[in-house]
Design an enzyme around this catalytic site. Structure first.
Site, PDB file in Angstrom:
ATOM      1  N   SER A 132       0.832  -1.203   0.000  1.00  0.00           N
ATOM      2  CA  SER A 132       0.000   0.000   0.000  1.00  0.00           C
ATOM      3  C   SER A 132       0.861   1.244   0.000  1.00  0.00           C
ATOM      4  O   SER A 132       1.947   1.261   0.603  1.00  0.00           O
ATOM      5  CB  SER A 132      -0.899   0.023   1.245  1.00  0.00           C
ATOM      6  OG  SER A 132      -1.594   1.255   1.357  1.00  0.00           O
ATOM      7  N   LYS A 159       2.674  -2.419   6.043  1.00  0.00           N
ATOM      8  CA  LYS A 159       2.852  -2.322   4.594  1.00  0.00           C
ATOM      9  C   LYS A 159       4.252  -1.820   4.237  1.00  0.00           C
ATOM     10  O   LYS A 159       4.814  -2.216   3.207  1.00  0.00           O
ATOM     11  CB  LYS A 159       1.769  -1.428   3.991  1.00  0.00           C
ATOM     12  CG  LYS A 159       0.375  -2.045   4.061  1.00  0.00           C
ATOM     13  CD  LYS A 159       0.328  -3.417   3.391  1.00  0.00           C
ATOM     14  CE  LYS A 159      -1.059  -4.012   3.355  1.00  0.00           C
ATOM     15  NZ  LYS A 159      -1.119  -5.326   2.676  1.00  0.00           N
ATOM     16  N   THR A 188     -13.080  -1.223  -0.837  1.00  0.00           N
ATOM     17  CA  THR A 188     -13.113  -2.611  -0.356  1.00  0.00           C
ATOM     18  C   THR A 188     -13.640  -2.615   1.072  1.00  0.00           C
ATOM     19  O   THR A 188     -13.812  -1.566   1.703  1.00  0.00           O
ATOM     20  CB  THR A 188     -11.710  -3.258  -0.368  1.00  0.00           C
ATOM     21  OG1 THR A 188     -10.893  -2.617   0.627  1.00  0.00           O
ATOM     22  CG2 THR A 188     -11.046  -3.130  -1.731  1.00  0.00           C
TER      23      THR A 188
END
Length: 230
Positions: A132, A159, A188
């Site tokens: 990300s 991440k 999402t």
């Protein structure tokens, strides 16, 4: 024919990646810890299902044995991830941190180790870690980017770790393309479907990396626009 395994493949970015790669002719395994949901997604898409909990060594080993017995693996997409605790940063605990790192970082280590023998037998092996921009120093310090407005210490740190893990694996595993893909701010379940991109847009970088041949790059951090700064 290329065979691809996607962890956390029953919904969101994982499911859309599976759909798109199936359309490109890949044989796709959907790995999911929830067997009913995973089987349903695989049946709906025309994929294969394997039970796979990336936080469980035995589950990962069993999944690797299943995939190996049925033809091997060319592409591993480490997509499974969690956001972790939403507590005030001042109240986060070590246990909170370990839970996020166990899925988002150690999970990728478990799957990479377990599936490495299968990947080494492939003519064009690849590992794609879904990371990300929230783990990018450049992105979180850029006031023009959405990442600069987010405060999520554990997720962002995980991440960053996954992206560096990608670089280290790329150096340590010659002959295997290992790259990190940033989906961008995609709608999402992880963000309550608040993202500004569709799941199709969010899977552009992952799909592009999965479709590259053996001569593709390794050790890169990319988004749907191409190589991204870290």
């Amino acid at each position: 024919m290329t065979t691809t395994l996607i962890t956390g493949g029953n919904k969101g970015l994982g499911r859309e990646t599976a759909r798109r790669l199936l359309a490109e002719g890949h044989t796709v395994w959907i790995g999911a810890r929830d067997e009913p949901r995973g089987r349903q997604a695989a049946d709906e898409l025309g994929a294969r299902f394997v039970q796979l909990d990336v936080t469980d060594d035995a589950s990962v080993a069993a999944a690797a044995a299943t995939v190996g017995a049925l033809g091997g693996l060319d592409v591993l997409v480490n997509n499974a991830g969690i956001t972790g605790s939403h507590a005030d940063p001042a109240d986060l605990t070590g246990a909170d941190a370990l839970a996020v790192l166990d899925t988002n970082v150690a999970g990728a280590v478990r799957t990479t180790t377990a599936f490495l023998p299968l990947l080494r037998a492939s003519a064009a092996p690849a590992i794609i870690n879904v990371t990300s921009g929230l783990g990018s120093f450049g992105a979180v310090h850029d006031g023009d980017r959405i990442e600069s407005t987010v405060v999520a210490p554990l997720y962002c740190a995980s991440k960053s770790a996954l992206t560096m893990l990608t670089v280290q694996y790329a150096r340590a595993l010659p002959g295997i393309r290992v790259n990190a893909a940033d989906p961008g701010y995609t709608a999402t379940d992880l963000n309550g479907n608040s993202g500004t991109q569709t799941v199709t847009e969010g899977t552009d970088a992952v799909v592009a990396l999965a479709l590259q041949g053996a001569d593709g790059p390794t050790g890169t951090f990319t988004d749907r626009a191409g190589t991204a700064p870290f």
